[in-house]
Motif scaffolding. Structure first.
Motif, PDB file in Angstrom:
ATOM      1  N   TRP A  39       0.803  -0.900   0.076  1.00 26.33           N
ATOM      2  CA  TRP A  39      -0.207   0.277   0.580  1.00 26.33           C
ATOM      3  C   TRP A  39       1.112   1.002   0.196  1.00 26.33           C
ATOM      4  CZ3 TRP A  39      -1.750   3.718   3.683  1.00 26.33           C
ATOM      5  CH2 TRP A  39      -2.356   4.519   3.054  1.00 26.33           C
ATOM      6  N   LEU A  40       2.001   1.071   0.580  1.00 27.72           N
ATOM      7  CA  LEU A  40       2.526   1.735   0.879  1.00 27.72           C
ATOM      8  C   LEU A  40       4.367   1.677   1.043  1.00 27.72           C
ATOM      9  CD1 LEU A  40       2.808   5.307   0.958  1.00 27.72           C
ATOM     10  CD2 LEU A  40       2.380   4.808   3.998  1.00 27.72           C
ATOM     11  N   ALA A  41       5.097   2.250   0.236  1.00 28.66           N
ATOM     12  CA  ALA A  41       7.151   1.996   0.444  1.00 28.66           C
ATOM     13  C   ALA A  41       7.395   3.751   0.262  1.00 28.66           C
ATOM     14  CB  ALA A  41       7.277   0.857  -0.282  1.00 28.66           C
ATOM     15  N   ILE A  42       7.856   4.022   1.598  1.00 33.74           N
ATOM     16  CA  ILE A  42       8.929   4.885   1.825  1.00 33.74           C
ATOM     17  C   ILE A  42       9.921   4.547   2.684  1.00 33.74           C
ATOM     18  CG2 ILE A  42       9.130   7.582   2.460  1.00 33.74           C
ATOM     19  CD1 ILE A  42       6.454   7.827   2.633  1.00 33.74           C
ATOM     20  N   GLY A  43      11.355   4.790   1.725  1.00 37.78           N
ATOM     21  CA  GLY A  43      12.249   4.470   2.788  1.00 37.78           C
ATOM     22  C   GLY A  43      12.560   3.004   3.393  1.00 37.78           C
ATOM     23  N   ASP A  44      12.068   3.379   4.800  1.00 41.95           N
ATOM     24  CA  ASP A  44      12.712   1.217   5.397  1.00 41.95           C
ATOM     25  C   ASP A  44      10.520   1.431   5.341  1.00 41.95           C
ATOM     26  OD1 ASP A  44      15.062   1.665   5.247  1.00 41.95           O
ATOM     27  OD2 ASP A  44      15.387   2.709   6.877  1.00 41.95           O
ATOM     28  N   THR A  45       9.885   2.528   5.871  1.00 38.93           N
ATOM     29  CA  THR A  45       8.431   2.477   6.299  1.00 38.93           C
ATOM     30  C   THR A  45       7.867   1.472   4.568  1.00 38.93           C
ATOM     31  OG1 THR A  45       8.756   4.567   7.500  1.00 38.93           O
ATOM     32  CG2 THR A  45       6.393   3.747   6.672  1.00 38.93           C
ATOM     33  N   VAL A  91     -13.068  -8.385   9.281  1.00 40.37           N
ATOM     34  CA  VAL A  91     -12.443  -9.480  10.277  1.00 40.37           C
ATOM     35  C   VAL A  91     -11.472 -10.196  10.213  1.00 40.37           C
ATOM     36  CG1 VAL A  91     -13.414 -11.469  10.866  1.00 40.37           C
ATOM     37  CG2 VAL A  91     -15.161 -10.183  11.049  1.00 40.37           C
ATOM     38  N   LEU A  92     -10.919  -9.778   8.153  1.00 41.77           N
ATOM     39  CA  LEU A  92     -10.680 -10.563   7.505  1.00 41.77           C
ATOM     40  C   LEU A  92      -9.227 -10.077   7.292  1.00 41.77           C
ATOM     41  CD1 LEU A  92     -12.475 -11.635   4.702  1.00 41.77           C
ATOM     42  CD2 LEU A  92     -11.283 -13.300   5.880  1.00 41.77           C
ATOM     43  N   ALA A  93      -8.720  -9.149   8.337  1.00 42.33           N
ATOM     44  CA  ALA A  93      -7.302  -7.869   7.998  1.00 42.33           C
ATOM     45  C   ALA A  93      -6.975  -8.894   8.431  1.00 42.33           C
ATOM     46  CB  ALA A  93      -8.207  -6.244   8.451  1.00 42.33           C
ATOM     47  N   ASP A  94      -5.095  -8.424   7.981  1.00 39.66           N
ATOM     48  CA  ASP A  94      -4.048  -9.569   8.645  1.00 39.66           C
ATOM     49  C   ASP A  94      -3.888  -8.731   9.523  1.00 39.66           C
ATOM     50  OD1 ASP A  94      -2.821  -8.125   6.442  1.00 39.66           O
ATOM     51  OD2 ASP A  94      -2.031 -10.030   5.821  1.00 39.66           O
ATOM     52  N   ASN A  95      -3.841  -7.320   9.044  1.00 43.92           N
ATOM     53  CA  ASN A  95      -2.569  -6.031   9.661  1.00 43.92           C
ATOM     54  C   ASN A  95      -3.489  -4.583  10.091  1.00 43.92           C
ATOM     55  OD1 ASN A  95      -2.655  -3.535   8.564  1.00 43.92           O
ATOM     56  ND2 ASN A  95      -1.702  -4.977   7.046  1.00 43.92           N
ATOM     57  N   LEU A  96      -3.046  -4.135  11.331  1.00 44.46           N
ATOM     58  CA  LEU A  96      -3.941  -3.304  12.179  1.00 44.46           C
ATOM     59  C   LEU A  96      -4.560  -1.565  11.678  1.00 44.46           C
ATOM     60  CD1 LEU A  96      -1.691  -3.267  15.930  1.00 44.46           C
ATOM     61  CD2 LEU A  96      -4.144  -3.963  14.850  1.00 44.46           C
ATOM     62  N   LEU A  97      -3.085  -1.872  10.737  1.00 46.63           N
ATOM     63  CA  LEU A  97      -3.936  -0.127   9.998  1.00 46.63           C
ATOM     64  C   LEU A  97      -4.889  -1.043   8.402  1.00 46.63           C
ATOM     65  CD1 LEU A  97      -2.709   2.589   9.668  1.00 46.63           C
ATOM     66  CD2 LEU A  97      -1.275   1.954   6.893  1.00 46.63           C
ATOM     67  N   PHE A  98      -4.640  -2.031   8.004  1.00 50.82           N
ATOM     68  CA  PHE A  98      -5.973  -2.613   6.913  1.00 50.82           C
ATOM     69  C   PHE A  98      -7.490  -2.829   7.819  1.00 50.82           C
ATOM     70  CE2 PHE A  98      -7.063  -5.721   3.959  1.00 50.82           C
ATOM     71  CZ  PHE A  98      -7.726  -4.668   3.022  1.00 50.82           C
ATOM     72  N   LEU A  99      -7.045  -2.950   9.242  1.00 50.82           N
ATOM     73  CA  LEU A  99      -8.412  -3.357  10.213  1.00 50.82           C
ATOM     74  C   LEU A  99      -8.825  -1.763   9.868  1.00 50.82           C
ATOM     75  CD1 LEU A  99      -8.372  -5.511  12.873  1.00 50.82           C
ATOM     76  CD2 LEU A  99      -9.191  -3.239  13.009  1.00 50.82           C
ATOM     77  N   PHE A 100      -7.933  -0.769  10.497  1.00 48.83           N
ATOM     78  CA  PHE A 100      -8.411   0.241  10.904  1.00 48.83           C
ATOM     79  C   PHE A 100      -9.309   0.553   9.875  1.00 48.83           C
ATOM     80  CE2 PHE A 100      -8.275   5.088  11.827  1.00 48.83           C
ATOM     81  CZ  PHE A 100      -8.578   4.608  13.371  1.00 48.83           C
ATOM     82  N   LEU A 102       2.765   1.219  18.355  1.00 46.85           N
ATOM     83  CA  LEU A 102       3.411  -0.171  17.831  1.00 46.85           C
ATOM     84  C   LEU A 102       4.460  -0.313  16.590  1.00 46.85           C
ATOM     85  CD1 LEU A 102      -0.159  -2.352  18.928  1.00 46.85           C
ATOM     86  CD2 LEU A 102       2.925  -2.964  19.288  1.00 46.85           C
ATOM     87  N   TYR A 103       3.972   0.526  15.441  1.00 45.82           N
ATOM     88  CA  TYR A 103       4.944   0.498  14.580  1.00 45.82           C
ATOM     89  C   TYR A 103       5.886   1.504  14.407  1.00 45.82           C
ATOM     90  CZ  TYR A 103       6.065   0.944   9.797  1.00 45.82           C
ATOM     91  OH  TYR A 103       7.440   0.517   8.708  1.00 45.82           O
ATOM     92  N   VAL A 104       6.233   1.981  15.314  1.00 46.16           N
ATOM     93  CA  VAL A 104       7.004   2.768  15.310  1.00 46.16           C
ATOM     94  C   VAL A 104       8.036   2.678  16.489  1.00 46.16           C
ATOM     95  CG1 VAL A 104       8.521   4.882  16.790  1.00 46.16           C
ATOM     96  CG2 VAL A 104       6.470   4.819  14.849  1.00 46.16           C
ATOM     97  N   PHE A 151       2.820  -3.389  11.147  1.00 52.20           N
ATOM     98  CA  PHE A 151       1.550  -3.818  11.666  1.00 52.20           C
ATOM     99  C   PHE A 151       0.836  -4.643  11.905  1.00 52.20           C
ATOM    100  CE2 PHE A 151       1.929   0.786   9.122  1.00 52.20           C
ATOM    101  CZ  PHE A 151       1.451   1.678  10.096  1.00 52.20           C
ATOM    102  N   ASP A 152       1.906  -5.927  11.235  1.00 54.94           N
ATOM    103  CA  ASP A 152       1.284  -7.152  11.124  1.00 54.94           C
ATOM    104  C   ASP A 152       0.678  -8.046  12.543  1.00 54.94           C
ATOM    105  OD1 ASP A 152       1.079  -9.333   8.702  1.00 54.94           O
ATOM    106  OD2 ASP A 152       1.559 -10.213  10.576  1.00 54.94           O
TER     107      ASP A 152
END
Lengths: 492, 636
Positions: free
Chosen positions: B68-74, B132-141, B189-191, B196-197
Motif C-alpha cells: 500500500w505504501l513504501a517510503i524508505g524503510d517504511t 474480520v479478515l484484515a491481517d494487519n492493524l492499519l488495514f483493520l483500522f 506499535l509500528y514505530v 502492523f502485522d
C-alpha cells in the motif's frame, strides 16, 4: 534542448489571459471557453509530465536553464522534482476546475478570467522556479490578481480582506527578499539546487544561518499560515469569490509549505533541525487552536477557512519532524488538503449560490432539496475528517507515522499525540456542520431550490474521484514525493 | 477467493449506487435482491472457508498481500488472513446479515430510501467482513472506520428527524474518541516494532521482545478503540441513542456485528493484550463493570429497543469480562500459555456467536411489534401475544436464551464466561451473577409489558391498519433466528477455536455454578412475573420508594448531561474555545490591525511635517546645517 514543457505549462494560462483580453466581442461564453481551453491544456500537459517523470532519479527533471541577468548571475531556471511535480499537477487541476467553478460569473467577465489565469501562472511559476529571483518574482506576481479578484468580485468586507491579504503577504515578502539577498552575498548564487548542495549551515556562522533562515521563513509562515500569522486567511477566504477561495485553499497556501521545504529546510537543514522544536510546538498549537476556532464558527465559509488553519498544522508538523516519511506525509497532506478543501469551498459556493445563505443557523435540512450537493459535501467532509479510504486519511496517517517515529525532535511523540486529537475535533466540527446544514427537518424557504447542474456535477465528481484515488492508492503520489524529499532529508 | 467474501457486498454497493439508483429508481426491489444475492455469495464462500480452515494446516489460509505504501524503510502491506477466529466471524456476520436483509424487504417496504438503505447495508457488510479478515492493524483500522461510517449513515438514515441526525453524529464522534487511542496505539506499535502485522506483533509479545510499558500502553490504546466501538463504559452513551436508526440496522449493526467488533478486536489481539497484566485487568474490570452498569439502566427503560440496547452493552461487557478473566489467569501464571490464549478467545467469541443470534432475534421481534403498533414505547403496547403469536413465541425464546436458561444457546456461552470469571476474578464474578438476575428481570419485564395484559396503545400506529401479525417475510427470519437461539449453544464453536471444551447436554447441570446462575435467572423472571403479570407489587410504588435511584437510572446516570451539555458545550465550545476566539479576535488579529493602525497614525503625524511651504523647508535645512557644523566643531 527538449520541448520546454514547464514553460509551456506555466505560461499557457497567462497567454490565455492575453488572448482573453484581446478577444474581439464581449461574448462571455467565448471568454469562458477560452479560459477553460488554456487551463485544460496546461492540466493535460502536466499529466503528461507526471507520466513521463522518471521516478528513479532524484534532482530536477525537465530542466530549462538560461542566463537571464548575467551581472548578478540570475538565471531563468525551471525544473520539477518529486516535491514540486505533485503541486504543479494540483495547481493545473485546481486552475482548470476554478474556471468551471466560475462559469456563472457575470460581472466584468473578461477581466475576471484574465486575472484568474494570471493567478495560475504566478502559482505555477513558484513551484517550477529553481532560481530564487525568479521564484520571488512569481511569488509576488500572484498578489496582484488576488487583490483584484477579492476586492472586485468578492463579498462582504472585500476591500478590507483584499488589502489585508496583500499587505500581510508583502510584509512577509519583504523579509524574504532581504533573506534572499543576504544569501546571495554570502553564497554568490541564486541557484536553489546549488544552494541546497552547499551545506551552508556549516559554512556560515550559526547566527548568520539562523538570521537568513528566519527572514526567509516568515513569508512562508504567513502564507501557510501558521499560528499566530493566520488571521488574514479567514477574512480573505470568506470574502473571496468561490473560485478564488478554491484556488486559495487549494494551492495558494501550499506555496508556504513548498517554500518551507524547498528553500528554508532545503538550504538550511541543520538550522531547521535546531529550531524544529519551536515549529513543532507551533504546529500543535495550530492544529488544536484552529480546530477550536472552527467549532466556534457560524458562517459556513469561515468554518471551512478555519479548518484549513488546523489542517496546515499537520503540514507544519510533518515538515519539522524532519523525517522522510513525515515530510512525504506533509506534501501528500498539502495535495490532499488542496483537493478536499478546494471541493469544500466549491460546495459552500454551490450552497450559497442556490440558497443565498451562508449562516449555519439559518440553513438546515437541505438534503431533501439538494441531494447531490449534500452527498458530495458529506464525502468532502468525511475526507476532511480523515476517514480511511480518502486521501485525508492516507496523508494524515503517513504524517503521523513519520513524525511519531522521527528521531530529530525530542518529545515528538507527545506532540504527535496532541496533534492527533485534532482528528477527533475534526470529526466534531465537520459532522456538526453537516448535521446543522443538511440534516434535520427540511425548511420551507428552500423548497424549489435547485440541486447541482450538469457542469457542477462534472467537476465535483472529478474532485471526489481524485480524493478516493489518492486515498486507496497513495503510492501514486508518494512514490514521486519520496524521491523529492530524499534529497532534502539526505542533508540531515 | 477469500477476497471475494469482501468484494461481493462491496460490488453490490457499487451496483446499487451507480447503476440501480440512478437508472432503475422505479424498481427499488432490485437493490434488495442485489444485496441478498451478494450476501448469499459471501455466506457460501464463508462456509467453504470455514470447512477449508478446519482442514488446513495450522488452521490458517493466507492470501497474497499488496504493497500500500513504501517510503524508505517504511513499507505497509495489506492482506487478509482466514483462520478459525475469522472463519467463525465471517459465517456469523454473513448469516445474520442475510436474515436481516430478508427481513428488511418487509420492514422497509415503501420507504423512500429503500435503495439507499440496501446500498449502505451492502457497504456495511463488506466493511464488517473486511474488518474480520484484515491481517494487519492499519488495514483493520480502515474497515473499522468503514463500519463506523456505515453506522453513522444508517443511524441517521431518517435524517429529517433531528434526533436521528443527532444520534448519528454522537455515535461517530464518541467512537472516534476511542479510535483516537486505537490510532495512536497502532502508530506507536509500528514505530516500536516496525510492523502492523497482527501475527508478527503476537510473536514479538509472546517472545517478550515487545513488553513493559510499551506493551501496556499499546494494549490499552487498542482497547480504547474497542471500548468506543463496543459501547463499553465510559464511551457507552452513543449506543442507546443509536436506536434512532431503522430496527433491522439495530439488529445487524448495533447488536450482532459492528458493536461486537470491539470484542473481536480484543480477541484478535488477545495474545498481545494478555501479555500485559495491567492491560488485561483493565479489560476485565471495564467489561465486568459495564455488564452490571448497563443492566441497571435496562431495568427502567420504557422503550423496548433501548432495553435491548442496554442489554447489548451489558452482554458485550460479559464478553470483555470473559477475555479479561482468562487473560488475568494467563498473565498471573495460573493458566498455561497456548491453552489460555485459545480459551479466552473461545469463551468470548462463543458468547459473541450465540448473542448475535438471540439479540438480533429480539431486535427484529421488537421491530415486528412496532410494525403492528407503530411505536417502541412499551407503555403503549401490551396484549400483543394474541395478535402476534409468532412474534411472541420467538421473542420469548430469545429472551429465555438471553436470560441464560438451560438448554438454550445463551446458557452455554454465559456459563463459559461465568466459569472463568469465578476462577480468576471473584469480585467481578459476583457482579456478573447479579447481572444475570437483572438481565432476566428486564427481559421478562419487556416480554410482559409488550405481549401480556391488555393493549394500551389506543390510536393506531403509522405502520398499521389495526393490530396484526407481521407478513411472512418478517416472520421467517424470526423463526430461523429462534432456531439458532436454541441450538447455537450446542455447536462446537469453542473446539473449533482450538479450546478444549467439553460439551455435555445434561452434564452441564451437575455443576453448582449452573444451578446458581439458573436460579438467579429464574428469580429475575419470577420477579418480573410478580410485578408485571400478577401485579402483586406495583412498579410505580417501587420506583417512588427508590426515588433518587430511579431518577439516576432513568436519566442514565446523567452521563449525557455530563458529556454533552457540560463538557463539550459549556467547558469546551462555549468555554475554552470561546476564550480562544476572543484571543483570536482581539489579541492575534487585534495586533495585526493594531500595527496597521499605528502605521497609518504614524503616517498622519509625519505628514504634518510635510507642509509644502518652501520657507519651512529652507528653515529646516538651515537649522540642519548649523547643527552639523556645531557637531563637527564640538567633536573634532
Amino acid at each position: 534542448m527538449d520541448f520546454p514543457y514547464l514553460s509551456t505549462i506555466v505560461f499557457l494560462p497567462v497567454i490565455g489571459a492575453i488572448v482573453i483580453a484581446l478577444l474581439p466581442g464581449a461574448n462571455p461564453r467565448r471568454i469562458k471557453l477560452a479560459a477553460a481551453a488554456f487551463t485544460a491544456v496546461s492540466f493535460f500537459l502536466s499529466l503528461a509530465l507526471f507520466s513521463m517523470f522518471d521516478r528513479s532519479l532524484d534532482g530536477p527533471q525537465f530542466v530549462e536553464q538560461l542566463s537571464w541577468i548575467p551581472a548578478i548571475n540570475v538565471q531563468y531556471f525551471m525544473g520539477v522534482d518529486g516535491l514540486s511535480l505533485p503541486l504543479v499537477l494540483l495547481t493545473t487541476f485546481i486552475g482548470f476546475v476554478a474556471v468551471l467553478v466560475s462559469w456563472n460569473i457575470n460581472l466584468r467577465v473578461r477581466e475576471y478570467f484574465a486575472w484568474l489565469l494570471v493567478l495560475e501562472t504566478g502559482i505555477l511559476g513558484v513551484f517550477c522556479s529553481l532560481d530564487l529571483i525568479l521564484f520571488f518574482i512569481f511569488w509576488e506576481v500572484e498578489l496582484i490578481p488576488m487583490y483584484m479578484l477579492i476586492s472586485i468580485w468578492g463579498t462582504g468586507r472585500k476591500e478590507y480582506s483584499a488589502i489585508k491579504f496583500v499587505l500581510y503577504t508583502l510584509f512577509g515578502s519583504a523579509f524574504m527578499l532581504v533573506g534572499i539577498l543576504l544569501l546571495y552575498f554570502q553564497a554568490g548564487t541564486f541557484d536553489m539546487i546549488a544552494l541546497a548542495g552547499m551545506g551552508l549551515d556549516s559554512i556560515l556562522s550559526s547566527m548568520m544561518a539562523a538570521a537568513i533562515f528566519f527572514l526567509i521563513i516568515i513569508a512562508y509562515a504567513i502564507k501557510l499560515p501558521i499560528f499566530p500569522f493566520h488571521t488574514w486567511l479567514p477574512d480573505a477566504h470568506t470574502d473571496a469569490p468561490t473560485a478564488v477561495s478554491v484556488v486559495l485553499a487549494g494551492v495558494l497556501l501550499k506555496m508556504g509549505g513548498y517554500g518551507m521545504i524547498r528553500v528554508a529546510v532545503g538550504i538550511f537543514p541543520e538550522t531547521a533541525h535546531s529550531y524544529a522544536p519551536l515549529f513543532v510546538v507551533v504546529a500543535v498549537i495550530g492544529v488544536i487552536y484552529g480546530a477550536a476556532m472552527t467549532l466556534r464558527q457560524t458562517d459556513l465559509k469561515k468554518l471551512i477557512a478555519y479548518s484549513s488553519v488546523s489542517h496546515m498544522g499537520f503540514v507544519l508538523l510533518g515538515i519539522f519532524a524532519l523525517s522522510q516519511v513525515s515530510m512525504t506525509g506533509a506534501v501528500l497532506q498539502m495535495v490532499s488538503h488542496g483537493i478536499i478543501t478546494g471541493l469544500l469551498f466549491a460546495m459552500v459556493g454551490l450552497v450559497y449560490s442556490k440558497t443565498h445563505e451562508r449562516s449555519i443557523p439559518r440553513l438546515g435540512g437541505l438534503v431533501r432539496q439538494m441531494p447531490v450537493i449534500a452527498v458530495v459535501f458529506s464525502i468532502a467532509g468525511l475526507a476532511a475528517l480523515g476517514l480511511p479510504g480518502t486521501s485525508g486519511f492516507a496523508a494524515e496517517v503517513i504524517t503521523f507515522l513519520g513524525s511519531f517515529g522521527s528521531t530529530m525532535v525530542p518529545g515528538i511523540h507527545i506532540y504527535t499525540i496532541l496533534a492527533i486529537t485534532g482528528v477527533v475535533l475534526g470529526a466534531g466540527y465537520i459532522l456538526w456542520m453537516l448535521r446543522r446544514v443538511f440534516y434535520g427537518p427540511p425548511r420551507d424557504e428552500y423548497n424549489g431550490v435547485p440541486d447541482a447542474d450538469k457542469l457542477e456535477k462534472v467537476y465535483i465528481f472529478a474532485f471526489v474521484a481524485v480524493i478516493m484515488l489518492i486515498g486507496l492508492y497513495p503510492r501514486i503520489l508518494t512514490d514521486i514525493i519520496k524521491v523529492g524529499i530524499q534529497t532534502i532529508t539526505g542533508g540531515l | 477467493m477469500i477476497f471475494a467474501i469482501i468484494l461481493l457486498p462491496l460490488f453490490s454497493f457499487l451496483v446499487i449506487s451507480f447503476v440501480l439508483r440512478p437508472f432503475f429508481n422505479n424498481r427499488p426491489q432490485l437493490s434488495a435482491y442485489t444485496t441478498i444475492c451478494a450476501i448469499v455469495g459471501s455466506l457460501i464462500l464463508s462456509i467453504w472457508a470455514l470447512i477449508a480452515v478446519n482442514g488446513a494446516e495450522n488452521h490458517v489460509l493466507t492470501s497474497t498481500s499488496y504493497q500500500w505504501l513504501a517510503i524508505g524503510d517504511t513499507v505497509i502491506n495489506i492482506g487478509i488472513t482466514m483462520d478459525s477466529l475469522a472463519a467463525i466471524m465471517v459465517v456469523t456476520v454473513s448469516t445474520i446479515s442475510l436474515l436481516v436483509q430478508i427481513y428488511s424487504i418487509g420492514y422497509m417496504k415503501g420507504d423512500g430510501g429503500f435503495a439507499r438503505y440496501f446500498a449502505f447495508m451492502s457497504l456495511f457488510t463488506a466493511s464488517m467482513l473486511g474488518l474480520v479478515l484484515a491481517d494487519n492493524l492499519l488495514f483493520l483500522f480502515l474497515f473499522w472506520e468503514g463500519v463506523g461510517l456505515c453506522s453513522y449513515l444508517l443511524i441517521g438514515f431518517w435524517f429529517h428527524k433531528p434526533e436521528a441526525a443527532r444520534a448519528a453524529m454522537k455515535a461517530f464522534v464518541v467512537t472516534r474518541l476511542g479510535d483516537f487511542g486505537f490510532l495512536v496505539a497502532i502508530i506507536f506499535l509500528y514505530v516500536k516494532t516496525g510492523t502492523f502485522d497482527i501475527g508478527e506483533l503476537h510473536e514479538l509479545a509472546l517472545a517478550g521482545v515487545l513488553g513493559g510499558s510499551t506493551l501496556t500502553l499499546a494494549a490499552i490504546g487498542i482497547f480504547s478503540g474497542a471500548v468506543g466501538k463496543s459501547g463499553q463504559f465510559p464511551l457507552h452513551t452513543w449506543l442507546p441513542d443509536a436506536m434512532e436508526g431503522p430496527t433491522p440496522v439495530s439488529a445487524l449493526i448495533h447488536a450482532a456485528t459492528m458493536v461486537t467488533a470491539g470484542v473481536y478486536l480484543v480477541a484478535r489481539m488477545f495474545p498481545m493484550i494478555a501479555s500485559s497484566e495491567t492491560a488485561i485487568t483493565v479489560v476485565a474490570i471495564i467489561g465486568g463493570f459495564t455488564a452490571i452498569f448497563a443492566a441497571t439502566m435496562g431495568l427502567v427503560a420504557t422503550d423496548i429497543k433501548r432495553v435491548l440496547a442496554y442489554s447489548t452493552i451489558s452482554q458485550l461487557g460479559y464478553m470483555m469480562l470473559g477475555l479479561g478473566a482468562v487473560g488475568i489467569g494467563y498473565a498471573s501464571g495460573h493458566l498455561d500459555g497456548h491453552h489460555a490464549l485459545t480459551l479466552g478467545v473461545a469463551v468470548a467469541i462463543f458468547h459473541l456467536f450465540t448473542h448475535a443470534f438471540f439479540k438480533s432475534l429480539l431486535f427484529l421481534g421488537s421491530g415486528s411489534t412496532s410494525h403492528a403498533t407503530g411505536t417502541f414505547d412499551m407503555r403503549k403496547m401490551g396484549g400483543l401475544r394474541k395478535v402476534q403469536p409468532w412474534t411472541y413465541v420467538t421473542f420469548v425464546i430469545g429472551s429465555l436464551s438471553l436470560a441464560g436458561i438451560w438448554p438454550l444457546a445463551g446458557f452455554w456461552s454465559k456459563e463459559g464466561i461465568l466459569h472463568e470469571a469465578h476462577a480468576y476474578t471473584p469480585v467481578l464474578f459476583w457482579l456478573a451473577m447479579i447481572t444475570v438476575f437483572m438481565t432476566a428481570f428486564y427481559m421478562f419485564r419487556a416480554v410482559f409489558l409488550t405481549f401480556h395484559g391488555e393493549y394500551r396503545g389506543g390510536k393506531e400506529g403509522s405502520h398499521s391498519h389495526g393490530l396484526h401479525e407481521s407478513p411472512k417475510i418478517i416472520i421467517i427470519p424470526l423463526v430461523i433466528l429462534a432456531i439458532f437461539a436454541v441450538i447455537a449453544g450446542w455447536l462446537p464453536v469453542g473446539d473449533f477455536l482450538g479450546a478444549d471444551v467439553h460439551f455435555s447436554f445434561f452434564g452441564a447441570l451437575t455443576s453448582w455454578l449452573a444451578w446458581a446462575s439458573l436460579s438467579f435467572g429464574i428469580a429475575g423472571i419470577l420477579l418480573a412475573y410478580i410485578i408485571y403479570v400478577r401485579k402483586l407489587l406495583s412498579a410505580k410504588s417501587i420506583g417512588q420508594s427508590l426515588g433518587p435511584v430511579y431518577t439516576l437510572l432513568i436519566r442514565k446516570y446523567f452521563f449525557d448531561e455530563l458529556y454533552e451539555r457540560f463538557f463539550v458545550m459549556r467547558f469546551l465550545v462555549d468555554g475554552i474555545f470561546a476564550v480562544f476566539q476572543w484571543i483570536d479576535t482581539y489579541i492575534v488579529d487585534g495586533s495585526v490591525n493594531g500595527i496597521a493602525t499605528i502605521t497609518v497614525a504614524g503616517g498622519k503625524v509625519m505628514r504634518r511635517l510635510e507642509t509644502g511651504q518652501l520657507q519651512v523647508y529652507g528653515l529646516a535645512i538651515f537649522i540642519g546645517i548649523l547643527a552639523i557644523i556645531a557637531f563637527l566643531f564640538i567633536f573634532s
